[in-house]
Write a protein that holds these residues in place. Structure first.
Motif, mmCIF file in Angstrom:
data_model
loop_
_atom_site.group_PDB
_atom_site.id
_atom_site.type_symbol
_atom_site.label_atom_id
_atom_site.label_comp_id
_atom_site.label_asym_id
_atom_site.label_seq_id
_atom_site.Cartn_x
_atom_site.Cartn_y
_atom_site.Cartn_z
ATOM 1 N N UNK A 128 0.085 1.615 -8.161
ATOM 2 C CA UNK A 128 0.032 1.141 -10.454
ATOM 3 C C UNK A 128 0.502 -0.216 -10.372
ATOM 4 N N UNK A 129 0.537 -0.879 -9.589
ATOM 5 C CA UNK A 129 1.104 -2.514 -9.547
ATOM 6 C C UNK A 129 2.429 -2.563 -10.033
ATOM 7 N N UNK A 173 3.458 -0.287 -5.375
ATOM 8 C CA UNK A 173 3.310 -1.444 -5.922
ATOM 9 C C UNK A 173 1.644 -1.694 -6.095
ATOM 10 N N UNK A 174 1.356 -0.075 -4.650
ATOM 11 C CA UNK A 174 -0.121 0.030 -4.173
ATOM 12 C C UNK A 174 -0.981 0.735 -5.342
#
Lengths: 165, 180
Positions: free
Chosen positions: B87-88, B84-85
């Motif tokens: 590559x979203x 998440x941090x």
């Protein structure tokens, strides 16, 4: 939402990867710089297309340069260019006092000669962006000191401008 | 006010496109430099490894995650925090092996392959192999030897992208003589 850290690390890996597969020597150095610059060029072309999809038409050259200094630079490096100078005859000097790709490196003169490797991609990026906006240019960069007040001066010599449709 | 917010979201999207495009340029250059796909895959894995061993420090500094007690926790942290941090996206975790030492990360969409199509003559290229190297390098720095490989890839026509992670062993701290 690719993080800046990831891009920085990828960029550094690219630089060392390109140089690892080359041998020593002036010619090789030039070839590596060209490779990196060409990669930047492709990325710049693609990026500027995506970025200017919805923006208004640019009035003139200076408008384009201001766009590069503000919006484009902010997207790529999370800050604006600190200083833009021009002679109104095709040469523009963009100054970045804290160039993001070099902030992780130690300050002092020791590694100054290697700094140009880390600028090649960015020069290509700008050249590619300008190219897709209809401006042919040569982009060069200079680093006067690392990294806190890195003064990167990109002299953009505008060679020829395609007719704006 | 809303225009400001719009700019923020747009600029985030743009910087992920910067990464995607840069990665694409890198893979293209590697394909030119190396003749066969296997070499490119190896090179991507190596570069990913080098990125991973540094990325883990950035990750630990920013995420404040504590030590993971088992592989399941590790899997959760990888999918829900790390991916998440950086590559979203939040891949889902499935297919745990009975021994609890293997699992799959399912990525519905892989940001690295936006705008990408594999040409026919590169059918054995593992385009996103950098990710495997990153995972391997990062986990090695926290004392875990793992193997990561792609088992499904949307670029090759599969519905999703699947990375299989296998825990090999815990790496004992081998401090060089004279340290601590």
């Amino acid at each position: 939402m690719a993080d800046e850290a990831l891009f920085l690390l990828l960029h550094n890996e690219m630089v060392s990867g390109v140089y690892k597969s080359a041998e020593q020597g002036e010619v090789e150095n030039g070839r590596c710089i060209t490779k990196l610059e060409n990669m930047g060029f492709r990325v710049g072309q693609g990026l500027i297309e995506r970025f200017t999809k919805d923006t208004a038409r640019f009035k003139d050259e200076l408008d384009i340069m201001k766009f590069i200094c503000k919006d484009f630079w902010t997207t790529v490096f999370k800050k604006q260019i600190d200083n833009l100078r021009t002679n109104h005859q095709g040469i523009y000097v963009l100054q970045d006092n804290k160039f993001r790709l070099l902030t992780q490196m130690s300050s002092g003169k020791q590694y100054l000669e290697h700094a140009s490797k880390y600028l090649a991609f960015t020069c290509g990026l700008i050249r590619g962006g300008l190219s897709n906006l209809g401006i042919k240019s040569i982009v060069t960069a200079e680093v006067s000191s690392m990294p806190a007040y890195v003064q990167i001066q990109k002299k953009i010599y505008l060679l020829a401008r395609k007719e704006n449709k | 006010m809303s225009r400001q917010a719009n700019r923020g979201a747009e600029s985030k999207k743009m910087s992920s496109e910067l990464f995607t495009l840069t990665y694409g340029a890198l893979v293209t250059q590697l394909c030119k430099d190396y003749e066969n796909d296997e070499d490119v895959n190896k090179q991507l894995d190596k570069m990913g490894y080098n990125i991973g061993v540094r990325l883990i420090e950035d990750f630990l500094a920013r995420s404040n995650v504590g030590r993971c007690h088992d592989f399941r926790e590790t899997a959760d942290v990888i999918a829900k925090v790390a991916f998440k941090m950086y590559l979203g996206i939040t891949p889902s975790i499935t297919n745990w092996s009975p021994a609890g030492d293997e699992f799959s990360l399912i990525l519905e969409n892989n940001p690295l392959v936006d705008f990408v199509e594999l040409p026919d003559n590169h059918s054995s290229l593992i385009y996103s192999n950098l990710l495997c190297g990153v995972l391997r390098g990062a986990l090695e720095m926290v004392q875990m030897a793992v193997e990561a490989k792609f088992v499904q890839d949307t670029l090759k026509g599969d519905g999703v992208t699947e990375i299989r992670m296998r825990f090999i062993r815990r790496i004992e701290d081998n401090l060089p003589a004279g340290e601590e």
